[in-house]
Design a protein around this motif. Structure first.
Motif, PDB file in Angstrom:
ATOM      1  N   SER A 149       0.851  -1.189   0.000  1.00 43.21           N
ATOM      2  CA  SER A 149       0.000   0.000   0.000  1.00 43.21           C
ATOM      3  C   SER A 149       0.888   1.240   0.000  1.00 43.21           C
ATOM      4  CB  SER A 149      -0.902   0.006   1.236  1.00 43.21           C
ATOM      5  OG  SER A 149      -1.692   1.181   1.291  1.00 43.21           O
ATOM      6  N   VAL A 150       0.464   2.266  -0.717  1.00 44.24           N
ATOM      7  CA  VAL A 150       1.173   3.545  -0.751  1.00 44.24           C
ATOM      8  C   VAL A 150       0.150   4.666  -0.691  1.00 44.24           C
ATOM      9  CG1 VAL A 150       2.838   4.999  -1.948  1.00 44.24           C
ATOM     10  CG2 VAL A 150       2.935   2.530  -2.251  1.00 44.24           C
ATOM     11  N   GLU A 154       4.510   7.686   1.644  1.00 45.98           N
ATOM     12  CA  GLU A 154       4.877   6.545   2.473  1.00 45.98           C
ATOM     13  C   GLU A 154       4.148   5.294   2.008  1.00 45.98           C
ATOM     14  OE1 GLU A 154       4.108   7.467   6.535  1.00 45.98           O
ATOM     15  OE2 GLU A 154       5.623   9.042   6.633  1.00 45.98           O
ATOM     16  N   GLY A 155       4.795   4.161   2.218  1.00 45.72           N
ATOM     17  CA  GLY A 155       4.169   2.906   1.852  1.00 45.72           C
ATOM     18  C   GLY A 155       4.839   1.731   2.528  1.00 45.72           C
ATOM     19  N   TYR A 156       4.232   0.565   2.352  1.00 49.62           N
ATOM     20  CA  TYR A 156       4.813  -0.656   2.899  1.00 49.62           C
ATOM     21  C   TYR A 156       4.571  -1.805   1.936  1.00 49.62           C
ATOM     22  CZ  TYR A 156       0.131  -2.351   4.149  1.00 49.62           C
ATOM     23  OH  TYR A 156      -1.183  -2.775   4.091  1.00 49.62           O
ATOM     24  N   CYS A 157       5.341  -2.864   2.125  1.00 49.50           N
ATOM     25  CA  CYS A 157       5.176  -4.104   1.378  1.00 49.50           C
ATOM     26  C   CYS A 157       5.521  -5.241   2.328  1.00 49.50           C
ATOM     27  CB  CYS A 157       6.096  -4.124   0.165  1.00 49.50           C
ATOM     28  SG  CYS A 157       5.981  -5.620  -0.829  1.00 49.50           S
ATOM     29  N   GLY A 158       4.683  -6.277   2.352  1.00 47.40           N
ATOM     30  CA  GLY A 158       4.920  -7.382   3.275  1.00 47.40           C
ATOM     31  C   GLY A 158       4.485  -8.713   2.717  1.00 47.40           C
ATOM     32  N   GLY A 159       5.038  -9.776   3.307  1.00 46.44           N
ATOM     33  CA  GLY A 159       4.686 -11.139   2.926  1.00 46.44           C
ATOM     34  C   GLY A 159       3.835 -11.784   4.001  1.00 46.44           C
ATOM     35  N   PHE A 160       2.647 -12.260   3.628  1.00 48.53           N
ATOM     36  CA  PHE A 160       1.669 -12.748   4.585  1.00 48.53           C
ATOM     37  C   PHE A 160       1.180 -14.154   4.221  1.00 48.53           C
ATOM     38  CE2 PHE A 160       1.441  -8.145   4.319  1.00 48.53           C
ATOM     39  CZ  PHE A 160       1.490  -7.749   5.645  1.00 48.53           C
ATOM     40  N   CYS A 161       0.564 -14.794   5.200  1.00 49.58           N
ATOM     41  CA  CYS A 161      -0.144 -16.073   5.037  1.00 49.58           C
ATOM     42  C   CYS A 161       0.822 -17.200   4.656  1.00 49.58           C
ATOM     43  CB  CYS A 161      -1.301 -15.938   4.050  1.00 49.58           C
ATOM     44  SG  CYS A 161      -2.484 -14.645   4.536  1.00 49.58           S
ATOM     45  N   ALA A 162       0.253 -18.316   4.160  1.00 49.61           N
ATOM     46  CA  ALA A 162       1.034 -19.542   3.968  1.00 49.61           C
ATOM     47  C   ALA A 162       1.658 -19.903   5.317  1.00 49.61           C
ATOM     48  CB  ALA A 162       2.053 -19.385   2.856  1.00 49.61           C
ATOM     49  N   ASN A 163       2.972 -19.803   5.459  1.00 51.94           N
ATOM     50  CA  ASN A 163       3.630 -20.129   6.733  1.00 51.94           C
ATOM     51  C   ASN A 163       3.849 -18.909   7.611  1.00 51.94           C
ATOM     52  OD1 ASN A 163       3.905 -22.895   6.032  1.00 51.94           O
ATOM     53  ND2 ASN A 163       5.669 -22.379   4.756  1.00 51.94           N
ATOM     54  N   ALA A 164       3.186 -17.814   7.295  1.00 42.55           N
ATOM     55  CA  ALA A 164       3.360 -16.570   8.042  1.00 42.55           C
ATOM     56  C   ALA A 164       2.011 -16.073   8.539  1.00 42.55           C
ATOM     57  CB  ALA A 164       4.017 -15.514   7.149  1.00 42.55           C
ATOM     58  N   PRO A 165       2.016 -15.144   9.480  1.00 41.07           N
ATOM     59  CA  PRO A 165       0.750 -14.551   9.931  1.00 41.07           C
ATOM     60  C   PRO A 165       0.064 -13.780   8.811  1.00 41.07           C
ATOM     61  CG  PRO A 165       2.497 -14.176  11.543  1.00 41.07           C
ATOM     62  CD  PRO A 165       3.159 -14.704  10.309  1.00 41.07           C
ATOM     63  N   SER A 166      -1.222 -13.526   9.002  1.00 40.08           N
ATOM     64  CA  SER A 166      -2.029 -12.829   8.005  1.00 40.08           C
ATOM     65  C   SER A 166      -1.915 -11.317   8.163  1.00 40.08           C
ATOM     66  CB  SER A 166      -3.498 -13.240   8.146  1.00 40.08           C
ATOM     67  OG  SER A 166      -4.049 -12.653   9.326  1.00 40.08           O
ATOM     68  N   LEU A 167      -2.524 -10.601   7.235  1.00 37.79           N
ATOM     69  CA  LEU A 167      -2.584  -9.146   7.312  1.00 37.79           C
ATOM     70  C   LEU A 167      -3.290  -8.703   8.589  1.00 37.79           C
ATOM     71  CD1 LEU A 167      -1.953  -6.610   5.438  1.00 37.79           C
ATOM     72  CD2 LEU A 167      -4.365  -6.719   4.803  1.00 37.79           C
ATOM     73  N   VAL A 191       5.292   4.993  -5.439  1.00 44.79           N
ATOM     74  CA  VAL A 191       4.561   3.802  -5.849  1.00 44.79           C
ATOM     75  C   VAL A 191       5.486   2.841  -6.577  1.00 44.79           C
ATOM     76  CG1 VAL A 191       2.630   2.944  -7.222  1.00 44.79           C
ATOM     77  CG2 VAL A 191       2.402   5.085  -5.983  1.00 44.79           C
ATOM     78  N   GLY A 192       6.351   3.392  -7.431  1.00 47.20           N
ATOM     79  CA  GLY A 192       7.276   2.548  -8.173  1.00 47.20           C
ATOM     80  C   GLY A 192       8.231   1.785  -7.278  1.00 47.20           C
ATOM     81  N   VAL A 193       8.716   2.452  -6.227  1.00 48.18           N
ATOM     82  CA  VAL A 193       9.628   1.783  -5.296  1.00 48.18           C
ATOM     83  C   VAL A 193       8.932   0.607  -4.600  1.00 48.18           C
ATOM     84  CG1 VAL A 193      10.906   2.059  -3.124  1.00 48.18           C
ATOM     85  CG2 VAL A 193      11.095   3.794  -4.916  1.00 48.18           C
ATOM     86  N   ILE A 194       7.726   0.846  -4.077  1.00 43.87           N
ATOM     87  CA  ILE A 194       7.011  -0.204  -3.360  1.00 43.87           C
ATOM     88  C   ILE A 194       6.598  -1.325  -4.308  1.00 43.87           C
ATOM     89  CG2 ILE A 194       4.950  -0.741  -2.005  1.00 43.87           C
ATOM     90  CD1 ILE A 194       7.042   0.732  -0.425  1.00 43.87           C
ATOM     91  N   GLY A 195       6.150  -0.975  -5.507  1.00 40.80           N
ATOM     92  CA  GLY A 195       5.790  -2.006  -6.468  1.00 40.80           C
ATOM     93  C   GLY A 195       6.973  -2.870  -6.855  1.00 40.80           C
ATOM     94  N   SER A 196       8.151  -2.262  -6.962  1.00 44.37           N
ATOM     95  CA  SER A 196       9.352  -3.039  -7.271  1.00 44.37           C
ATOM     96  C   SER A 196       9.698  -3.990  -6.126  1.00 44.37           C
ATOM     97  CB  SER A 196      10.523  -2.091  -7.550  1.00 44.37           C
ATOM     98  OG  SER A 196      10.271  -1.303  -8.692  1.00 44.37           O
TER      99      SER A 196
END
Length: 330
Positions: A149-150, A154-167, A191-196
């Motif tokens: 999300s941006v 400011e923005g963030y990027c994260g890896g969720f679910c599967a073997n990790a906690p959810s959003l 936006v470009g930085v977070i999307g990358s």
């Protein structure tokens, strides 16, 4: 597969990636939710890297105000469905990749159909309702989710679910102030930085790179030119949480409350009454709702979430939320 022998030579030359990484991407199937600013770098890098199949879901058409950050599109694309234009442009980048455009809004009613045959979900939607719906489904299905999300700078990027906690484990509550690109603006390079970052995390998950980005969140502050990151592998899943449903999931016995103002754009629903989050906070649900599931509907889901918080304080816990969208084909 019509790849030229040298097409993926540079990525395959990376020792930690190699030809096995390229082959893993070739066999991968990915769902991308949203065809806007975040999806622009995501699609270009994943298509360029040779991900075998990408399903792209978005309900909107291209507008002039999109072009400063949604860099897949050109002025000639204005008015076209985003998924159609994006698929066409990406088809000229790499004919090895199959792209399936789906012009629809992602919601819980669509989740099983859209996610049932993919290996990874990327949340590029400018919609917290879609993000939570995607996370809820991925957690239940055991699918990895890369969500980003941006807003503004400011923005963030994260890896969720599967073997990790959810959003929800990381963001169980709605912030006091919840911005959006429409209301608070956004700068294209952020936006470009977070999307990358999102694309890089996706490649890492699909190739089983170590350490895994699942369970990790990266924040970016473009004004300070600063990154920060942390892991949340042990974040507990909340036992309660407001759940979104699709319009198709409304039951005839549900008590539906429309939180939109008179004349506010959006699809029609069969509501029992029109109200506001403030009124529900002060008075609770009407007596007529006793014994029924209460369905709270608004445009983005934000007012529905706040109204559900208010009703919970009055003891109403059998509640579902709907984000209706604008209803405009734009």
């Amino acid at each position: 597969m019509r790849s030229e022998p040298n097409r993926y030579a540079r990525q395959s030359a990376v020792p930690a990636f190699g030809t096995r990484g390229t082959e893993a991407l070739r066999n991968a199937r990915v769902l991308v939710i949203g065809a806007g600013g975040l999806a622009a770098p995501v699609l270009q890098y994943l298509v360029g890297a040779g991900v075998g199949f990408i399903r792209l879901v978005d309900p909107d058409r291209i507008d002039l105000t999109n072009l400063h950050r949604q860099t897949l599109f050109r002025e000639d694309d204005i008015g076209a469905p985003k998924v159609t234009a994006a698929a066409a442009h990406m088809g000229t980048l790499n004919t090895d990749v199959e792209i399936e455009p789906v012009k629809a809004a992602f919601d819980p009613a669509l989740a099983q159909k859209m996610c049932g045959d993919v290996d990874l979900v990327l949340d590029c939607a400018d919609s917290f309702a879609a993000s939570y719906a995607a996370s809820d489904h991925c957690l239940e299905a055991g699918l990895p989710l890369i969500s980003a999300s941006v807003v503004g700078l400011e923005g963030y990027c994260g890896g969720f679910c599967a073997n990790a906690p959810s959003l929800r484990a990381l963001f169980p509550d709605l912030p006091e102030t919840l911005g959006s690109c429409d209301t608070d603006g956004v700068l294209g390079p952020a936006v470009g930085v977070i999307g990358s970052l999102q694309a890089q995390m996706a490649v890492a998950v699909l190739t089983k790179a170590a350490p895994s980005p699942l369970g990790q969140l990266v924040r970016y502050d473009a004004q300070a030119m600063r990154f920060s990151q942390f892991r949340f592998d042990t974040a507990p899943e909340p036992t309660l949480g407001h759940r979104f449903i699709g319009n198709q999931d409304i039951s005839p016995i549900d008590y539906v409350i429309d939180l939109r103002a008179e004349g506010e754009p959006g699809p029609d629903i069969h509501a029992m009454e029109r109200s506001t989050a403030q009124h529900l906070a002060e008075n609770g649900a009407p007596k007529a709702a006793d014994g029924h599931r209460i369905v709270l509907a608004c445009r983005s889901g934000q007012r529905a979430w706040r109204a559900a918080d208010a009703l919970a304080k009055h003891g109403h816990t059998h509640v579902a939320l709907i984000a209706l969208g604008s209803g405009a084909d734009s």
